[in-house]
Design a protein around this motif. Sequence first.
Motif, short mmCIF file in Angstrom:
data_model
loop_
_atom_site.label_atom_id
_atom_site.label_comp_id
_atom_site.label_asym_id
_atom_site.label_seq_id
_atom_site.Cartn_x
_atom_site.Cartn_y
_atom_site.Cartn_z
N ILE A 65 52.40 44.60 43.82
CA ILE A 65 51.12 45.27 43.98
C ILE A 65 50.96 45.84 45.39
N LYS A 66 51.43 45.13 46.42
CA LYS A 66 51.32 45.64 47.79
C LYS A 66 52.15 46.90 47.97
N GLU A 67 53.33 46.91 47.39
CA GLU A 67 54.23 48.06 47.48
C GLU A 67 53.59 49.29 46.84
N VAL A 68 53.01 49.12 45.66
CA VAL A 68 52.39 50.24 44.96
C VAL A 68 51.10 50.67 45.66
N LYS A 69 50.35 49.70 46.13
CA LYS A 69 49.10 50.02 46.83
C LYS A 69 49.34 50.88 48.06
N SER A 70 50.48 50.70 48.70
CA SER A 70 50.78 51.43 49.94
C SER A 70 50.92 52.94 49.72
N ILE A 71 51.24 53.36 48.49
CA ILE A 71 51.38 54.80 48.24
C ILE A 71 50.06 55.41 47.76
N MET B 119 35.05 57.50 36.86
CA MET B 119 36.48 57.58 37.16
C MET B 119 36.97 56.25 37.70
N LEU B 120 38.13 55.83 37.27
CA LEU B 120 38.69 54.57 37.73
C LEU B 120 39.29 54.73 39.12
N LYS B 121 39.14 53.68 39.94
CA LYS B 121 39.75 53.69 41.27
C LYS B 121 39.94 52.26 41.75
N GLY B 122 40.88 52.08 42.68
CA GLY B 122 41.12 50.76 43.27
C GLY B 122 41.92 49.84 42.36
N ILE B 123 41.81 48.55 42.62
CA ILE B 123 42.48 47.53 41.82
C ILE B 123 41.58 47.16 40.66
N ILE B 124 42.04 47.39 39.44
CA ILE B 124 41.25 47.12 38.25
C ILE B 124 41.50 45.69 37.77
N PRO B 125 40.47 44.84 37.72
CA PRO B 125 40.67 43.48 37.21
C PRO B 125 41.14 43.50 35.75
N VAL B 126 42.10 42.66 35.43
CA VAL B 126 42.64 42.55 34.08
C VAL B 126 42.30 41.15 33.56
N THR B 127 41.50 41.08 32.50
CA THR B 127 41.07 39.77 32.03
C THR B 127 40.54 39.84 30.61
N ILE B 128 40.50 38.69 29.94
CA ILE B 128 39.80 38.57 28.66
C ILE B 128 38.76 37.47 28.76
N SER B 129 38.48 37.04 29.99
CA SER B 129 37.58 35.91 30.23
C SER B 129 36.16 36.37 30.53
N ALA B 130 35.21 36.03 29.67
CA ALA B 130 33.81 36.35 29.91
C ALA B 130 33.31 35.65 31.17
N ASN B 131 33.77 34.43 31.38
CA ASN B 131 33.34 33.67 32.55
C ASN B 131 33.77 34.36 33.85
N LEU B 132 35.02 34.82 33.89
CA LEU B 132 35.51 35.52 35.08
C LEU B 132 34.75 36.83 35.30
N ILE B 133 34.51 37.55 34.22
CA ILE B 133 33.78 38.82 34.33
C ILE B 133 32.39 38.59 34.91
N SER C 13 50.53 40.51 37.12
CA SER C 13 49.94 39.51 38.01
C SER C 13 48.90 38.67 37.29
N ALA C 14 48.08 39.32 36.46
CA ALA C 14 47.06 38.60 35.71
C ALA C 14 47.69 37.61 34.74
N ILE C 15 48.76 38.04 34.08
CA ILE C 15 49.45 37.16 33.14
C ILE C 15 50.10 35.99 33.87
N ALA C 16 50.77 36.28 34.99
CA ALA C 16 51.44 35.22 35.76
C ALA C 16 50.44 34.19 36.27
N THR C 17 49.29 34.65 36.74
CA THR C 17 48.26 33.74 37.25
C THR C 17 47.71 32.87 36.13
N THR C 18 47.47 33.48 34.96
CA THR C 18 46.96 32.74 33.81
C THR C 18 47.95 31.68 33.35
N LEU C 19 49.22 32.05 33.27
CA LEU C 19 50.25 31.10 32.84
C LEU C 19 50.43 29.98 33.85
N ASN C 20 50.31 30.31 35.13
CA ASN C 20 50.42 29.29 36.17
C ASN C 20 49.29 28.26 36.05
#
Length: 237
Positions: free
Chosen positions: A197-203, A1-15, A213-220
């Motif tokens: 993410i903080k707002e959603v995490k609080s509920i 079962m999924l729980k918590g913050i799920i990393p979003v990536t296509i990078s083998a190195n990051l994984i 967030s993953a896309i914004a970080t990658t583009l940055n």
Amino acid sequence: MLKGIIPVTISANLIKNLGSDQPLFVSGRLLAMMTLGKDNEGLITRREYLQYFNTLSIETKAALIADGQSGFGNELSAWTTAKELGNAGAQYLVLNDQKWPAKSVEVTGTTSDKIFINMVKAAVAGGKDYDLQIIPKLEGIKKYGYSKLVNRIELLLKMGIKQIIVARLNRKELAQLKEEKFFSKIGIELDNSDLGIKEVKSIKPKFILPVESAIATTLNAEQQLYEFYSRENNHEE
């Protein structure tokens, strides 16, 4: 079962560097941006996604969540998608309720209840031999409204689905969802900047997919590289 913050990536190195047992989401949207330079997951075909996913699975040996988009077509396509990605090592498969081909920035159409339920059933059957868990993603709230969203969730839970992703919510809808009896089965995808993410995490949803967030970080990071190369080339001149 999924729980918590799920990393979003296509990078083998990051994984590999994360070195965690936490499942990771291999986003078709992010793959389209990195390979085609376009924010449109529907431009990635099933074969293209499967080839990339299979390589990533072999190289990282990580627990991966596959992005089945809208099944890449009809019920047979959804069945094939689940079977192929299950065979490639996926532990979970996300299947959204958009009309095929799926879009990333804006939902242009959604399937009917009957068609979507049949697509999910087909995916469940296709992934059965691999213990693949199908996670439907409901993206069409702006098309069919909150009451229809709740109805779809109840239909999916009744057929045995264990977890469901809800995407493209506003604050009011998120607050309503928090009060539903099935909220413990719900994960939230953040696919735009409307909710933080903080707002959603609080509920305290069961899990969060921070795609935006993953896309914004990658583009940055890419922008920083662009500025570095531009600066160095200007110095040479």
